[in-house]
Design a protein around this motif. Structure first.
Motif, mmCIF file in Angstrom:
data_model
loop_
_atom_site.group_PDB
_atom_site.id
_atom_site.type_symbol
_atom_site.label_atom_id
_atom_site.label_comp_id
_atom_site.label_asym_id
_atom_site.label_seq_id
_atom_site.Cartn_x
_atom_site.Cartn_y
_atom_site.Cartn_z
ATOM 1 N N SER A 94 0.826 -1.216 0.000
ATOM 2 C CA SER A 94 0.000 0.000 0.000
ATOM 3 C C SER A 94 0.856 1.261 0.000
ATOM 4 C CB SER A 94 -0.955 0.008 1.190
ATOM 5 O OG SER A 94 -0.258 0.151 2.407
ATOM 6 N N SER A 95 1.956 1.235 0.740
ATOM 7 C CA SER A 95 2.790 2.438 0.811
ATOM 8 C C SER A 95 3.584 2.673 -0.468
ATOM 9 C CB SER A 95 3.722 2.366 2.015
ATOM 10 O OG SER A 95 4.579 1.256 1.887
ATOM 11 N N GLY A 96 3.637 1.681 -1.333
ATOM 12 C CA GLY A 96 4.318 1.866 -2.610
ATOM 13 C C GLY A 96 3.478 2.624 -3.637
ATOM 14 N N PHE A 97 2.189 2.756 -3.371
ATOM 15 C CA PHE A 97 1.301 3.414 -4.326
ATOM 16 C C PHE A 97 0.887 4.816 -3.923
ATOM 17 C CE2 PHE A 97 0.737 -0.994 -5.488
ATOM 18 C CZ PHE A 97 0.671 -0.926 -6.866
ATOM 19 N N THR A 98 0.999 5.126 -2.643
ATOM 20 C CA THR A 98 0.521 6.427 -2.187
ATOM 21 C C THR A 98 1.349 6.899 -1.003
ATOM 22 O OG1 THR A 98 -1.474 7.680 -1.612
ATOM 23 C CG2 THR A 98 -1.247 5.483 -0.617
ATOM 24 N N SER A 99 1.050 8.078 -0.540
ATOM 25 C CA SER A 99 1.839 8.672 0.549
ATOM 26 C C SER A 99 1.472 8.051 1.900
ATOM 27 C CB SER A 99 1.607 10.181 0.582
ATOM 28 O OG SER A 99 0.238 10.453 0.813
ATOM 29 N N ALA A 100 2.353 8.255 2.841
ATOM 30 C CA ALA A 100 2.175 7.688 4.181
ATOM 31 C C ALA A 100 0.919 8.219 4.859
ATOM 32 C CB ALA A 100 3.406 7.984 5.032
ATOM 33 N N TRP A 101 0.559 9.462 4.605
ATOM 34 C CA TRP A 101 -0.619 9.998 5.282
ATOM 35 C C TRP A 101 -1.893 9.348 4.773
ATOM 36 C CZ3 TRP A 101 -4.581 12.812 3.028
ATOM 37 C CH2 TRP A 101 -4.343 13.375 1.783
ATOM 38 N N HIS A 102 -1.923 8.945 3.496
ATOM 39 C CA HIS A 102 -3.091 8.194 3.001
ATOM 40 C C HIS A 102 -3.207 6.861 3.738
ATOM 41 C CE1 HIS A 102 -3.137 10.430 -1.046
ATOM 42 N NE2 HIS A 102 -4.292 10.668 -0.464
ATOM 43 N N VAL A 103 -2.087 6.146 3.794
ATOM 44 C CA VAL A 103 -2.062 4.830 4.441
ATOM 45 C C VAL A 103 -2.442 4.955 5.911
ATOM 46 C CG1 VAL A 103 -0.552 2.909 5.083
ATOM 47 C CG2 VAL A 103 -0.395 3.898 2.799
ATOM 48 N N SER A 104 -1.888 5.943 6.593
ATOM 49 C CA SER A 104 -2.177 6.148 8.015
ATOM 50 C C SER A 104 -3.632 6.510 8.246
ATOM 51 C CB SER A 104 -1.287 7.239 8.596
ATOM 52 O OG SER A 104 0.060 6.840 8.514
ATOM 53 N N THR A 105 -4.191 7.286 7.337
ATOM 54 C CA THR A 105 -5.592 7.672 7.476
ATOM 55 C C THR A 105 -6.499 6.450 7.404
ATOM 56 O OG1 THR A 105 -5.121 9.831 6.506
ATOM 57 C CG2 THR A 105 -7.418 9.134 6.528
ATOM 58 N N VAL A 106 -6.226 5.554 6.491
ATOM 59 C CA VAL A 106 -7.028 4.329 6.390
ATOM 60 C C VAL A 106 -6.783 3.444 7.613
ATOM 61 C CG1 VAL A 106 -7.444 2.238 5.030
ATOM 62 C CG2 VAL A 106 -7.089 4.418 3.870
ATOM 63 N N ALA A 107 -5.541 3.372 8.067
ATOM 64 C CA ALA A 107 -5.187 2.510 9.196
ATOM 65 C C ALA A 107 -5.874 2.930 10.491
ATOM 66 C CB ALA A 107 -3.674 2.499 9.386
ATOM 67 N N ILE A 108 -6.318 4.170 10.582
ATOM 68 C CA ILE A 108 -7.023 4.653 11.773
ATOM 69 C C ILE A 108 -8.246 3.773 12.065
ATOM 70 C CG2 ILE A 108 -8.475 6.558 12.604
ATOM 71 C CD1 ILE A 108 -5.542 7.200 12.826
ATOM 72 N N PHE A 109 -8.820 3.191 11.030
ATOM 73 C CA PHE A 109 -10.041 2.402 11.199
ATOM 74 C C PHE A 109 -9.766 0.965 11.649
ATOM 75 C CE2 PHE A 109 -11.167 5.864 8.393
ATOM 76 C CZ PHE A 109 -12.337 6.329 8.979
ATOM 77 N N GLY A 110 -8.504 0.597 11.821
ATOM 78 C CA GLY A 110 -8.147 -0.764 12.221
ATOM 79 C C GLY A 110 -8.809 -1.243 13.504
ATOM 80 N N PRO A 111 -8.737 -0.479 14.598
ATOM 81 C CA PRO A 111 -9.376 -0.948 15.832
ATOM 82 C C PRO A 111 -10.892 -1.136 15.696
ATOM 83 C CG PRO A 111 -7.823 0.804 16.311
ATOM 84 C CD PRO A 111 -7.945 0.731 14.815
ATOM 85 N N LEU A 112 -11.539 -0.246 14.959
ATOM 86 C CA LEU A 112 -12.983 -0.373 14.762
ATOM 87 C C LEU A 112 -13.306 -1.624 13.951
ATOM 88 C CD1 LEU A 112 -15.765 0.885 15.204
ATOM 89 C CD2 LEU A 112 -15.440 2.161 13.095
ATOM 90 N N LEU A 113 -12.537 -1.872 12.912
ATOM 91 C CA LEU A 113 -12.753 -3.056 12.087
ATOM 92 C C LEU A 113 -12.485 -4.337 12.883
ATOM 93 C CD1 LEU A 113 -13.448 -4.187 9.300
ATOM 94 C CD2 LEU A 113 -11.047 -4.022 8.722
ATOM 95 N N THR A 114 -11.439 -4.339 13.697
ATOM 96 C CA THR A 114 -11.128 -5.503 14.525
ATOM 97 C C THR A 114 -12.239 -5.751 15.543
ATOM 98 O OG1 THR A 114 -8.770 -5.172 14.235
ATOM 99 C CG2 THR A 114 -9.443 -6.510 16.111
#
Length: 159
Positions: free
Chosen positions: A36-56
């Motif tokens: 994922s980090s190879g296609f876009t910037s770190a802030w995009h990846v981090s923004t999506v990752a914020i939802f990890g605890p909710l999804l878990t």
């Protein structure tokens, strides 16, 4: 009963399959996270990752019937608000539309990574009492090494 605390030990085959399932899911999580980090910037990846605890938490609720703690939702909302501020701030300085496809691919891979992460956590909870942390890590690394070896073996013949 998977993950039961009654002391009943699963047969070796069932424990091995559970370990392989965990290893495969965890390896897929790592691969999609790195990709994922190879296609876009770190802030995009981090923004999506914020939802990890909710999804878990949602996956644990659906798969295991676990209760979502009342403190979880306010914490997630604060995290989402923080992510929103990053998106608004970084969005103004982001590159032109030519990279939007890369951002879409990168964010999609990160979302897929979160799904694999939630699945790995559910598997770890189901196997509690059957497989220890060392066994789960061994399975994960075993799957990664086997997949890496399989992927690179054809290249060895060319060398």
């Amino acid at each position: 009963n998977p993950g039961s605390d009654t002391g009943d030990r699963w047969p070796l085959r069932q424990r091995a399959l559970a370990g392989l399932a965990f290893g495969g899911v965890a390896a897929c999580r790592a691969a999609t996270n790195f990709a994922s980090s190879g296609f876009t910037s770190a802030w995009h990846v981090s923004t999506v990752a914020i939802f990890g605890p909710l999804l878990t938490a949602a996956a644990s609720r659906l798969a295991l019937g676990e209760r979502i703690e009342p403190r979880t939702l306010p914490a997630v909302l604060v995290a989402i608000a923080g992510a929103g501020m990053v998106v608004v701030g970084e969005g103004k300085s982001s590159p032109d539309a030519s990279t939007r496809y890369g951002a879409l691919v990168g964010c999609s891979l990160q979302a897929l990574s979160l799904c694999f992460s939630a699945a790995a956590r559910v598997i770890a909870k189901v196997t509690a009492g059957q497989l220890g942390a060392a066994e789960l890590m061994t399975a994960q690394y075993g799957v990664v090494v086997a997949a890496s070896f399989a992927a690179t073996t054809p290249n060895l013949r060319d060398a």
